[in-house]
Design an enzyme around this catalytic site. Structure first.
Site, mmCIF file in Angstrom:
data_model
loop_
_atom_site.group_PDB
_atom_site.id
_atom_site.type_symbol
_atom_site.label_atom_id
_atom_site.label_comp_id
_atom_site.label_asym_id
_atom_site.label_seq_id
_atom_site.Cartn_x
_atom_site.Cartn_y
_atom_site.Cartn_z
ATOM 1 N N GLU A 45 102.386 54.370 70.863
ATOM 2 C CA GLU A 45 101.334 55.066 71.048
ATOM 3 C C GLU A 45 100.426 54.775 72.294
ATOM 4 O O GLU A 45 100.209 55.798 73.217
ATOM 5 C CB GLU A 45 100.395 55.197 69.714
ATOM 6 C CG GLU A 45 101.022 56.088 68.687
ATOM 7 C CD GLU A 45 101.643 57.654 69.071
ATOM 8 O OE1 GLU A 45 101.333 58.080 69.957
ATOM 9 O OE2 GLU A 45 102.679 57.737 68.478
ATOM 10 N N TYR A 128 93.203 61.192 69.672
ATOM 11 C CA TYR A 128 94.742 61.427 69.977
ATOM 12 C C TYR A 128 95.326 60.035 69.098
ATOM 13 O O TYR A 128 95.937 60.465 68.210
ATOM 14 C CB TYR A 128 95.407 61.559 71.168
ATOM 15 C CG TYR A 128 96.851 61.227 71.034
ATOM 16 C CD1 TYR A 128 97.613 62.294 70.201
ATOM 17 C CD2 TYR A 128 97.355 60.062 71.579
ATOM 18 C CE1 TYR A 128 99.036 62.092 70.125
ATOM 19 C CE2 TYR A 128 98.606 59.793 71.087
ATOM 20 C CZ TYR A 128 99.620 60.847 70.606
ATOM 21 O OH TYR A 128 100.959 60.633 70.435
ATOM 22 N N ASP A 146 97.733 66.546 71.054
ATOM 23 C CA ASP A 146 98.074 65.992 72.558
ATOM 24 C C ASP A 146 98.426 66.951 73.520
ATOM 25 O O ASP A 146 98.343 68.122 72.889
ATOM 26 C CB ASP A 146 99.234 64.840 72.363
ATOM 27 C CG ASP A 146 100.559 65.583 72.282
ATOM 28 O OD1 ASP A 146 100.502 66.776 71.836
ATOM 29 O OD2 ASP A 146 101.521 65.035 72.868
#
Length: 300
Positions: A45, A128, A146
Site C-alpha cells: 500500500e 487511504y 483513492d
DNA sequence: TAGGCGTGGCT
DNA sequence: TAGCCAAGCCT
C-alpha cells in the site's frame, strides 16, 4: 451540525456487477494472495502511493525477502531502506516506512496494528492507507477512497467525467453511502471498485465497451459530457527542486560509500545555489546525512 | 487547503 | 513530442 446524505449512491445492482467482474478479471497480485502477511500488504500500500503497480512489484519482492517482518526492517538502517527503494519515487516514503516499522516494534509487538486509529498514527499513513490496510489485511471494512474509487463514483453515480481536484467531504460521504452492507462484500467492494478504476474506468481513455456497469453508469447515460471548469494543471518538473533532489538522492543510492560535496555538484552543475538549497533541505528531511570531511551519505 | 514532494511509461 | 498520469501524505 448535520451531514447531508448524498442524493444517490452505488446500490446493489452496481455492487454485484462490479464484484462479479472483479472475481473474473481482478489481477493476480502477490499481495492479494491469502497467505500474504499484513506486513506485506502494508508495504504494498505504501509503495503504491502515486506509483504504478508494475514498478512496485519487483521492489516489493526484494523488500519482503530482505525484511520479512517490521522488526527486520527496524533493525537495519534507514539509509538501506532508501537505497532499496530504488526508483519508486518520493523516497520520503521509504524513510517513513522505516520509522513506522520502529513504531510497530516499540508499540505494537512487532505487528502491523489492527486498530484504525493506530494505523492512522503511523508516519506516512493517511486516510487511504489506513482504510486499505484495515480492509485488506484485517477484513475491517473501512471505506477505501483513492483516486480510482473517486473516479468510478464520479462517473457511475454522479455522472461527471472526473472527480474534484481534491477529495471533498461530499465525495467521502458518497463513498461511505456506497459501501455494501455485508462485511465481506464491503471488503471486496473496496478492492473491486479500485480495480475497475485502474483497469477499465481509467482517467484518459476509459474502456467503456468492456465495462461491466456501462448500462447503469450515470456519466454514460448522460451522454458522456466533457469535463467542465478549469483544466487541471500538471506538476512542473524541469528545473524544479524535486528534479535536483531526485538526482542527489540517486547519486547517494548508487554509491556504497559517502560522496564528496564536489561529486554531488554534478547533480546540478548550472546552479550552485539551487543545489545547496536542495541538499540542505534533504538533510533537514533526514534523507541525507553529512558525514564530515565534506562528504554525504544516506542516513545511517 | 493548496502546493511540495520522484519517477517513468504511455499516448 | 510533451504533457498526462499513477493504490497519497504532510504542512
Amino acid at each position: 451540525m448535520t451531514t447531508p446524505t448524498p442524493s444517490a449512491a452505488a446500490g446493489p445492482a452496481l455492487h454485484s456487477a462490479v464484484l462479479d467482474w472483479y472475481s473474473q478479471h481482478g489481477r493476480d497480485l502477490p499481495w492479494r494472495d491469502p497467505d500474504c502477511t499484513p506486513w506485506g500488504i502494508y508495504l504494498s500500500e505504501v509503495m503504491s502511493q502515486q506509483t504504478p503497480v508494475a514498478r512496485v512489484q519487483p521492489v516489493w519482492e526484494r523488500w519482503l525477502q530482505r525484511w520479512p517482518t517490521p522488526a527486520a526492517l527496524a533493525a537495519d538502517s534507514p539509509g538501506e531502506a532508501v537505497r532499496m527503494w530504488d526508483g519508486l519515487g518520493y523516497p520520503r516514503r521509504a524513510l517513513r516506512l522505516w520509522e513506522s516499522a520502529r513504531v510497530m516494534v516499540e508499540q505494537h509487538g512487532g505487528q502491523v496494528p489492527r486498530d484504525h486509529e493506530d494505523l492512522l498514527a503511523l508516519p506516512g499513513v493517511g486516510a487511504y492507507t489506513a482504510a486499505a490496510v484495515a480492509s485488506f489485511a484485517y477484513e475491517d471494512p473501512r471505506t477505501v477512497v483513492d483516486t480510482n474509487v473517486r473516479r468510478v463514483l464520479a462517473r457511475t453515480v454522479t455522472g461527471t467525467q472526473h472527480a474534484a481536484p481534491a477529495l471533498t467531504a461530499a465525495e467521502m460521504r458518497l463513498a461511505q453511502a456506497s459501501m455494501p452492507a455485508d462485511r465481506d462484500d464491503a471488503n471486496a467492494w473496496n478492492a473491486a471498485s479500485m480495480e475497475l478504476g485502474a483497469l477499465i474506468c481509467t482517467a484518459r481513455s476509459p474502456k467503456c465497451l468492456e465495462c461491466p456497469v456501462v448500462h447503469l453508469c450515470a456519466w454514460q447515460l448522460a451522454g458522456r459530457p466533457e469535463h467542465e471548469g478549469p483544466a487541471r494543471r500538471g506538476q512542473a518538473w524541469h528545473g524544479t527542486d524535486r528534479q535536483v533532489r531526485g538526482r542527489i538522492v540517486q547519486l547517494l543510492r548508487e554509491s556504497p560509500d559517502p560522496v564528496s560535496r564536489g561529486a554531488l555538484g554534478t547533480a546540478w552543475p548550472d546552479d550552485e545555489s539551487k543545489l545547496e538549497r536542495c541538499l540542505a533541505a534533504l538533510v533537514d528531511d533526514g534523507l541525507v546525512e553529512p558525514r564530515g570531511g565534506d562528504r554525504y551519505s544516506l542516513p545511517s
